[in-house]
Design a protein around this motif. Sequence first.
Motif, PDB file in Angstrom:
ATOM      1  N   VAL A   1       0.749  -1.207  -0.130  1.00  0.00           N
ATOM      2  CA  VAL A   1       0.169  -0.010  -0.057  1.00  0.00           C
ATOM      3  C   VAL A   1       0.984   1.293  -0.164  1.00  0.00           C
ATOM      4  O   VAL A   1       0.548   2.255  -0.697  1.00  0.00           O
ATOM      5  CB  VAL A   1      -1.063  -0.035   1.053  1.00  0.00           C
ATOM      6  CG1 VAL A   1      -1.800   1.351   1.366  1.00  0.00           C
ATOM      7  CG2 VAL A   1      -1.854  -1.218   1.138  1.00  0.00           C
ATOM      8  N   ARG A   2       1.884   1.445   0.925  1.00  0.00           N
ATOM      9  CA  ARG A   2       2.928   2.286   0.957  1.00  0.00           C
ATOM     10  C   ARG A   2       3.566   2.601  -0.555  1.00  0.00           C
ATOM     11  O   ARG A   2       3.827   3.836  -0.885  1.00  0.00           O
ATOM     12  CB  ARG A   2       3.823   2.285   2.143  1.00  0.00           C
ATOM     13  CG  ARG A   2       3.295   2.478   3.428  1.00  0.00           C
ATOM     14  CD  ARG A   2       4.260   2.624   4.607  1.00  0.00           C
ATOM     15  NE  ARG A   2       4.651   0.823   4.951  1.00  0.00           N
ATOM     16  CZ  ARG A   2       5.735   0.503   4.793  1.00  0.00           C
ATOM     17  NH1 ARG A   2       7.024   1.026   4.132  1.00  0.00           N
ATOM     18  NH2 ARG A   2       5.995  -0.646   5.094  1.00  0.00           N
TER      19      ARG A   2
ATOM     20  N   ALA B   1       9.524   0.571   0.004  1.00  0.00           N
ATOM     21  CA  ALA B   1       8.203  -0.263   0.754  1.00  0.00           C
ATOM     22  C   ALA B   1       8.212  -1.522  -0.113  1.00  0.00           C
ATOM     23  O   ALA B   1       7.860  -2.512   0.429  1.00  0.00           O
ATOM     24  CB  ALA B   1       7.203   0.683   0.595  1.00  0.00           C
ATOM     25  N   LEU B   2       8.538  -1.551  -1.489  1.00  0.00           N
ATOM     26  CA  LEU B   2       7.867  -2.723  -2.451  1.00  0.00           C
ATOM     27  C   LEU B   2       8.989  -3.840  -1.902  1.00  0.00           C
ATOM     28  O   LEU B   2       8.733  -4.764  -1.774  1.00  0.00           O
ATOM     29  CB  LEU B   2       8.307  -2.232  -3.643  1.00  0.00           C
ATOM     30  CG  LEU B   2       7.693  -3.395  -4.606  1.00  0.00           C
ATOM     31  CD1 LEU B   2       6.082  -3.492  -4.490  1.00  0.00           C
ATOM     32  CD2 LEU B   2       7.759  -2.605  -6.105  1.00  0.00           C
ATOM     33  N   ASP B   3      10.144  -3.546  -1.690  1.00  0.00           N
ATOM     34  CA  ASP B   3      11.088  -4.560  -1.104  1.00  0.00           C
ATOM     35  C   ASP B   3      10.526  -4.945   0.242  1.00  0.00           C
ATOM     36  O   ASP B   3      10.860  -6.514   0.349  1.00  0.00           O
ATOM     37  CB  ASP B   3      12.665  -3.850  -1.003  1.00  0.00           C
ATOM     38  CG  ASP B   3      13.183  -3.450  -2.279  1.00  0.00           C
ATOM     39  OD1 ASP B   3      12.975  -4.183  -3.290  1.00  0.00           O
ATOM     40  OD2 ASP B   3      13.977  -2.763  -2.118  1.00  0.00           O
TER      41      ASP B   3
ATOM     42  N   THR C   1       5.224 -11.122   1.650  1.00  0.00           N
ATOM     43  CA  THR C   1       4.198 -10.971   2.631  1.00  0.00           C
ATOM     44  C   THR C   1       2.988 -10.554   2.222  1.00  0.00           C
ATOM     45  O   THR C   1       2.818  -9.978   1.153  1.00  0.00           O
ATOM     46  CB  THR C   1       4.577  -9.643   3.771  1.00  0.00           C
ATOM     47  OG1 THR C   1       4.683  -8.247   2.660  1.00  0.00           O
ATOM     48  CG2 THR C   1       6.010  -9.779   4.271  1.00  0.00           C
ATOM     49  N   PRO C   2       1.675 -11.026   2.861  1.00  0.00           N
ATOM     50  CA  PRO C   2       0.618 -10.824   2.370  1.00  0.00           C
ATOM     51  C   PRO C   2       0.064  -9.244   2.259  1.00  0.00           C
ATOM     52  O   PRO C   2       0.369  -8.306   3.028  1.00  0.00           O
ATOM     53  CB  PRO C   2      -0.337 -11.237   3.606  1.00  0.00           C
ATOM     54  CG  PRO C   2       0.284 -12.319   4.219  1.00  0.00           C
ATOM     55  CD  PRO C   2       1.985 -11.829   4.067  1.00  0.00           C
ATOM     56  N   GLN C   3      -0.546  -8.927   1.030  1.00  0.00           N
ATOM     57  CA  GLN C   3      -0.702  -7.659   0.799  1.00  0.00           C
ATOM     58  C   GLN C   3      -2.440  -7.757   0.399  1.00  0.00           C
ATOM     59  O   GLN C   3      -2.992  -8.507   0.086  1.00  0.00           O
ATOM     60  CB  GLN C   3       0.029  -6.883  -0.313  1.00  0.00           C
ATOM     61  CG  GLN C   3       1.496  -7.052  -0.286  1.00  0.00           C
ATOM     62  CD  GLN C   3       1.813  -6.209   0.923  1.00  0.00           C
ATOM     63  OE1 GLN C   3       1.396  -5.112   1.098  1.00  0.00           O
ATOM     64  NE2 GLN C   3       2.689  -6.861   1.704  1.00  0.00           N
ATOM     65  N   PRO C   4      -2.869  -6.487   0.710  1.00  0.00           N
ATOM     66  CA  PRO C   4      -4.425  -6.352   0.318  1.00  0.00           C
ATOM     67  C   PRO C   4      -4.654  -6.637  -1.279  1.00  0.00           C
ATOM     68  O   PRO C   4      -3.529  -6.222  -2.033  1.00  0.00           O
ATOM     69  CB  PRO C   4      -4.733  -4.772   0.600  1.00  0.00           C
ATOM     70  CG  PRO C   4      -3.892  -4.430   1.475  1.00  0.00           C
ATOM     71  CD  PRO C   4      -2.601  -5.137   1.256  1.00  0.00           C
TER      72      PRO C   4
ATOM     73  N   TRP D   1      -6.214  -5.345  -3.367  1.00  0.00           N
ATOM     74  CA  TRP D   1      -6.288  -4.043  -4.207  1.00  0.00           C
ATOM     75  C   TRP D   1      -5.149  -3.353  -4.505  1.00  0.00           C
ATOM     76  O   TRP D   1      -4.823  -2.618  -5.349  1.00  0.00           O
ATOM     77  CB  TRP D   1      -7.460  -3.109  -3.619  1.00  0.00           C
ATOM     78  CG  TRP D   1      -7.136  -2.676  -2.251  1.00  0.00           C
ATOM     79  CD1 TRP D   1      -7.865  -3.284  -1.133  1.00  0.00           C
ATOM     80  CD2 TRP D   1      -6.405  -1.450  -1.809  1.00  0.00           C
ATOM     81  NE1 TRP D   1      -7.300  -2.659  -0.011  1.00  0.00           N
ATOM     82  CE2 TRP D   1      -6.534  -1.678  -0.335  1.00  0.00           C
ATOM     83  CE3 TRP D   1      -5.558  -0.627  -2.255  1.00  0.00           C
ATOM     84  CZ2 TRP D   1      -5.786  -0.648   0.380  1.00  0.00           C
ATOM     85  CZ3 TRP D   1      -4.721   0.236  -1.467  1.00  0.00           C
ATOM     86  CH2 TRP D   1      -5.178   0.148  -0.228  1.00  0.00           C
ATOM     87  N   SER D   2      -4.112  -3.799  -3.715  1.00  0.00           N
ATOM     88  CA  SER D   2      -2.760  -2.994  -4.203  1.00  0.00           C
ATOM     89  C   SER D   2      -1.783  -4.261  -4.491  1.00  0.00           C
ATOM     90  O   SER D   2      -0.603  -3.737  -4.754  1.00  0.00           O
ATOM     91  CB  SER D   2      -2.077  -2.604  -2.785  1.00  0.00           C
ATOM     92  OG  SER D   2      -1.751  -3.461  -1.843  1.00  0.00           O
ATOM     93  N   ALA D   3      -2.311  -5.172  -4.682  1.00  0.00           N
ATOM     94  CA  ALA D   3      -1.277  -6.370  -4.992  1.00  0.00           C
ATOM     95  C   ALA D   3      -0.740  -6.288  -6.384  1.00  0.00           C
ATOM     96  O   ALA D   3       0.506  -7.160  -6.753  1.00  0.00           O
ATOM     97  CB  ALA D   3      -1.875  -7.726  -4.728  1.00  0.00           C
ATOM     98  N   TRP D   4      -1.493  -5.472  -7.338  1.00  0.00           N
ATOM     99  CA  TRP D   4      -1.041  -5.354  -8.693  1.00  0.00           C
ATOM    100  C   TRP D   4       0.253  -4.416  -8.743  1.00  0.00           C
ATOM    101  O   TRP D   4       1.194  -4.558  -9.760  1.00  0.00           O
ATOM    102  CB  TRP D   4      -1.845  -4.696  -9.409  1.00  0.00           C
ATOM    103  CG  TRP D   4      -2.468  -3.303  -9.015  1.00  0.00           C
ATOM    104  CD1 TRP D   4      -3.294  -3.152  -8.118  1.00  0.00           C
ATOM    105  CD2 TRP D   4      -2.012  -2.177  -9.345  1.00  0.00           C
ATOM    106  NE1 TRP D   4      -3.450  -1.768  -7.967  1.00  0.00           N
ATOM    107  CE2 TRP D   4      -2.520  -0.983  -8.773  1.00  0.00           C
ATOM    108  CE3 TRP D   4      -1.028  -1.675 -10.494  1.00  0.00           C
ATOM    109  CZ2 TRP D   4      -2.151   0.398  -8.765  1.00  0.00           C
ATOM    110  CZ3 TRP D   4      -0.568  -0.354 -10.746  1.00  0.00           C
ATOM    111  CH2 TRP D   4      -1.323   0.571  -9.875  1.00  0.00           C
ATOM    112  N   VAL D   5       0.698  -3.788  -7.795  1.00  0.00           N
ATOM    113  CA  VAL D   5       1.843  -3.046  -7.723  1.00  0.00           C
ATOM    114  C   VAL D   5       3.129  -3.840  -7.423  1.00  0.00           C
ATOM    115  O   VAL D   5       3.215  -4.572  -6.491  1.00  0.00           O
ATOM    116  CB  VAL D   5       1.895  -1.939  -6.832  1.00  0.00           C
ATOM    117  CG1 VAL D   5       3.181  -1.198  -6.699  1.00  0.00           C
ATOM    118  CG2 VAL D   5       0.816  -0.973  -6.883  1.00  0.00           C
TER     119      VAL D   5
END
Length: 433
Positions: free
Chosen positions: A277-278, A308-310, A315-318, A320-324
């Motif tokens: 998300v960040r 943040a992406l590193d 790790t699990p992500q929402p 709606w943000s997992a496409w990043v």
Amino acid sequence: MSDYVPPTVLPREVLERPEMQAALSQHDFGTVFLLARREAGISYSRIAAACDIKPERVGTLARGRGRITTFEKIALIADVFRIPGHMVGLAARAWEAAAAEADDDMRRREFLKVSVSAAAGAGLAAGLPEPVHLAAGRRLGADAPEQLRQRTARLRGLDEILGGGDTYRVYLDEYQRTRATVRHAVCTEPVRRGLLSVLAEQAQQAGWAAFDGGRHAEARGLYEASHKAAGEAGDAGLAGNALAFLAYQALGSDRQAAIEIAARSCATAGPDAAPGVRALLFERLAWAYAVAGNAALAESSLETARTALDEAAGTPQPDWSAWVDSTELAIMTGRCWTELRRPLRAVPVLEKALEAYDDRHARDKALYMSWLADSYLAAGEVEQAAAVTGRALDLSAGVASVRPRQRLEPVLRQLGGHRTLPMVAELLEKALA
């Protein structure tokens, strides 16, 4: 930078003519050129430019004088005219598999359009998830928000293939159905907050489809509704993302306001938000700075997004943000450098990222290619800009999104100053058609 050869495609009905097939089987390319001009309207000058043959030699060959015998030139002509390899005694060309896949993607997109159209208002269609039935007046269990969230995640996949003009009604209906559920729900406070979180997510999804389809007022209203629902749910990440959407939309009218909203989106989500998300929010902040011409803050925000992406890896992500991911962040980096008029930085990043980008995501790839074309123009590489623009036009054809063409229009206007180049003139004709 790129060795892409723009095709001068022979229509299938011309390729299937007996005299064309006979000429191809005998490698009589003079007759091929003659038929291409007579039956498909392809000028000798275009043939010469595309096939790297002198214009006068094309005319000589068409009059039956001389032959083309080298493997390299035969292969080039086959690729330029999109002649299947077996018709000229070659193995299947690399583009044939890509063309077949593109046909499959187009058929899949058309099938989904029909399915989505049938699903609007009912939530039922082949290939779409079953709707979640939550009876009004009955007490909702703790699993109700998760059921809705899973369906929302599955429906989000439509956006990877279809444009907002096709998906808006389905996403809006989902949002309105959940809103009615929240209004009449009999449930505990944690369940209610969970439902509000899903509602915020669905409002963003519908707002994005509205924006993509050119419905800007509806998009703004949905983003604002999402921000309100996320706040009531206590979901800081979704609240921040709603602000990021509002900032993205505001860039077209008030860049300073857009920067302030984008910065607030990062602060709202806070340092405890999921790393993905960040990453998403900071790359959007970088975009706002880049559009405003602030290179230092754009680069700093991109670096924060990379960090943040590193952290997000593994790790699990929402959803709606997992496409990043790293490819998306690279594309955003290239887009920022394009806006900042730094083509020598933008082109290598965009080229590498787009090589790995699936054509099935036609709208997004066409959009991203528009920034690559823009940077080629800034670098003075007019032919490359024309080739990439033509590819972007092909990809976006039939996609119900206003954004690819809006992004390509300024590029086409700039290319208009180079219409004396045959390749550019052909592209401009295609764009008008």
